[in-house]
Design an enzyme around this catalytic site. Sequence first.
Site, PDB file in Angstrom:
ATOM      1  N   GLU B  60      53.198  47.523  58.723  1.00 60.82           N
ATOM      2  CA  GLU B  60      53.279  48.877  59.283  1.00 60.82           C
ATOM      3  C   GLU B  60      52.766  48.897  60.711  1.00 60.82           C
ATOM      4  OE1 GLU B  60      52.077  47.979  56.369  1.00 60.82           O
ATOM      5  OE2 GLU B  60      53.592  48.793  55.011  1.00 60.82           O
ATOM      6  N   GLN B  82      57.061  53.222  54.051  1.00 57.94           N
ATOM      7  CA  GLN B  82      57.578  53.345  52.672  1.00 57.94           C
ATOM      8  C   GLN B  82      56.852  54.415  51.841  1.00 57.94           C
ATOM      9  OE1 GLN B  82      57.859  49.770  49.823  1.00 57.94           O
ATOM     10  NE2 GLN B  82      59.776  49.824  50.949  1.00 57.94           N
ATOM     11  N   PHE B  83      55.555  54.472  51.981  1.00 58.56           N
ATOM     12  CA  PHE B  83      54.733  55.532  51.378  1.00 58.56           C
ATOM     13  C   PHE B  83      53.694  55.913  52.429  1.00 58.56           C
ATOM     14  CE2 PHE B  83      56.371  53.491  47.612  1.00 58.56           C
ATOM     15  CZ  PHE B  83      56.459  54.492  46.652  1.00 58.56           C
ATOM     16  N   ALA B  84      53.380  57.195  52.542  1.00 52.24           N
ATOM     17  CA  ALA B  84      52.365  57.621  53.514  1.00 52.24           C
ATOM     18  C   ALA B  84      51.058  56.862  53.301  1.00 52.24           C
ATOM     19  CB  ALA B  84      52.117  59.125  53.399  1.00 52.24           C
ATOM     20  N   ASP B  85      50.817  56.473  52.055  1.00 55.96           N
ATOM     21  CA  ASP B  85      49.609  55.712  51.720  1.00 55.96           C
ATOM     22  C   ASP B  85      49.553  54.367  52.443  1.00 55.96           C
ATOM     23  OD1 ASP B  85      49.079  57.142  48.654  1.00 55.96           O
ATOM     24  OD2 ASP B  85      51.071  57.188  49.527  1.00 55.96           O
ATOM     25  N   HIS B 129      50.071  55.837  45.927  1.00 49.59           N
ATOM     26  CA  HIS B 129      51.439  56.357  46.093  1.00 49.59           C
ATOM     27  C   HIS B 129      51.431  57.872  46.006  1.00 49.59           C
ATOM     28  CE1 HIS B 129      51.901  52.270  44.412  1.00 49.59           C
ATOM     29  NE2 HIS B 129      52.905  52.184  45.239  1.00 49.59           N
TER      30      HIS B 129
END
Lengths: 412, 337
Positions: B60, B82-85, B129
Amino acid sequence: MARKSRLHIPHPPARPGDRPDFGYVEISEAGEVDRPEVNSRVKHMESLAHDMVRVLDDQHAALGPWNPHLDTHELQIALRYLVLSRVFDERMLRMQRQGNISFYMQSTGEEAVSIGAAMALQPSDMLFPSYRNSGLHFARGRNPVDLMCQCLSNSKDMCKGRQMPIMYHWARGKIFSISGNLGTQFPQAVGWAMASAIKGEDAIAAAWLGEGSTAEADFHHALTFAAVYQAPVILNIVNNQWAISTFQGFAGGERRSFAARGPGYGIASIRLDGNDLLAVHAVTRWAAERARTGNGPTLIEHVTYRAAAHSTSDDPSRYRPKDEWRSWPLGDPIERLKRHMIVQGDWTEARHDKLVADVRELVDESWKEALTHGSMTEGPFLDKYELFEDVFKDIPTHLISQREQMLGFEED
Amino acid sequence: MARMNMIQALNSAMDLMLGRDPDVVIIGEDVGYFGGVFRCTEGLQRKYGEHRVIDAPIAEGGIIASTIGMGVHGLRPVAEIQFADYIYPGIDQIISELARLRYRTAGDFFAPVTIRAPCGGGIRGGQTHSQSPEGIFSHVCGLKVVMPSTPYDAKGLLISAIEDDDPVVFFEPKRIYNGPFDGDPDKPATAWSSHPKGEVPDGYYSVPIGRAEVVREGEDVTILCYGTMVHVAEATAARSEVDAEIIDVRSMVPLDVGTLTKSVEKTGRCVIIHEATRFSGFGAELAATVQEECFYYLEAPITRVCGWDTPYPHAFEWEYFPGQKRLAAALDQVMSA
Ligand SMILES: Cc1ncc(C[n+]2csc(CCOP(=O)(O)OP(=O)(O)O)c2C)c(N)n1
């Protein structure tokens, strides 16, 4: 508009509908690769980062200087753990499909990476797994019931319902917690190993991540710190060719092996056949001795193949040939160890069938037992009260009042 | 007009912008050949080529950093996290670089990057997630931060984000990708096709960044919300005797203070609901703003309904999720004050 891009975009050798093609995987003959002394200088062993250490040949004989010469008993234990890992995965996949657990990830095809390594390490060594290393737990003797309870988030879940399935940990068994965030465990393992060195202890650390995760900065932090401090750590890259839909070329594996990154940092690096349990065991033992004798870290690339879907949320037929696994040139780790034992005269098909049946029964019994501790829909449940615990060592007042609020809502 | 779910609406926005502007590129993990793990970029690589819809290594930090470089060189990148996490490995590049580039170069350099990130819980995703980190980014000077609650807004806001010369962090509440969700997990899922804002024009339009929307008019109390909570608020209001006015904030930065204050001046009461944790969450900014702007109109203390201040748990997801029950109680509380 009439632009012509000159950007290079990696391409996997085969997509759905294409014939599988693993011509890019460079494979050495079994027994062919030299085994240097554990205190060899990195610059004198760089070829090990490109070659592939293999012990088992195509006729299932164990060859060459890396043969760990495991005795019959050890081989049988290894085979049992391999089978347990696979049967457990099959069972949990089914349970997910039937809605008993929310999610699951299998290690199918790469079980030897975990089992071979765990058996070559000492119980005092600390393991930092990724989500595809549940075999480490089995090889350290963990009761499958414990893992099932975690997947069920039930009253005996070691994570108290706070983590998704397979995000296990085991403090007593010295297996670290699995994070959802890729690669974070790699430099943490180095830190653990640094602490071991600072305290003058013999214990070493080992960590695993997928080849896709080597793109994360944490991978590179791990290598830098391991090299700078010569930390007693084994850093394992599990190159199973795929990271969800992107093949290993997208992590930078198109031109050089992943192990080849190690020598650039000054780290001893070995590429091996990850579906050959004897090779995994032998190289891990070598690396452990190197670390324990103060000769520094080792980077190991396990060349293997992710035979199952990435997770229960994934459908690999959308991005790779359906039958690719069957063409994988390094075969299946369970089948290969089994054949080797049969060829050696230590094992028979009948005994193998009995082993599989025994393990199935163990897994069935374990599942029944796990359910007595509750499931997602049937009690006994975890205590909701505990949702607010372990955020801090001592619960602060704002969380105490939030807990009261929540319990108030539960009552009406 | 077409019926679209939020995934299709986002896809349509990117499709349109890739078609209109050769400088637009998409980059992210699994976004190319596969079309994204949530399928938001499905078909776009086939249509625009792998040089414009680009699969990325799992990094990221690298994704964000490279989009800054691309942006400086005149492209208009859309990065998918892919996921804000999983945005945190990129956070130094976002906070120290992307957000401040224009300021530190007195406007000589800037990077018009859009960062898309699916957020929020309610999908049994556990702590990695399910997060809603909008408050982390709204605290950074130089980032615009938005979160749509419908397919119509998702497309219009994403087009605005891509066209914006400033960096935009675009949060997508993934629980409502396929249909509005009112907070009750036991109810059968509903589709966007029956929702008025599931009607989405096929062509170009935009929803401006920095404008909130009144989604329900009412007299008694103002509910400030965004993302999935808009639907929780609508369902709560529909059942309640309290006549609530519901405002979909949509844009955290810049914040449409005028729409918020106009409503609170009318109702004299304000309840804020978000899924993110409460402490230092975006609701604190909303509460402070309302307090500063509307103090003399307020008839009750402003109340917040938020995720508890713990990581998002896997097992107790619905105890954690701020649903209708908690919002209804907050409405009663401000009415009886
Ligand atoms: C920081 C971060 N980014 C993205 C993801 C989403 N994600 C989960 S697994 C995965 C692929 C990992 O591939 P690899 O490292 O090769 O391991 P494998 O799954 O093949 O064992 C991705 C992208 C994540 N979990 N964490």
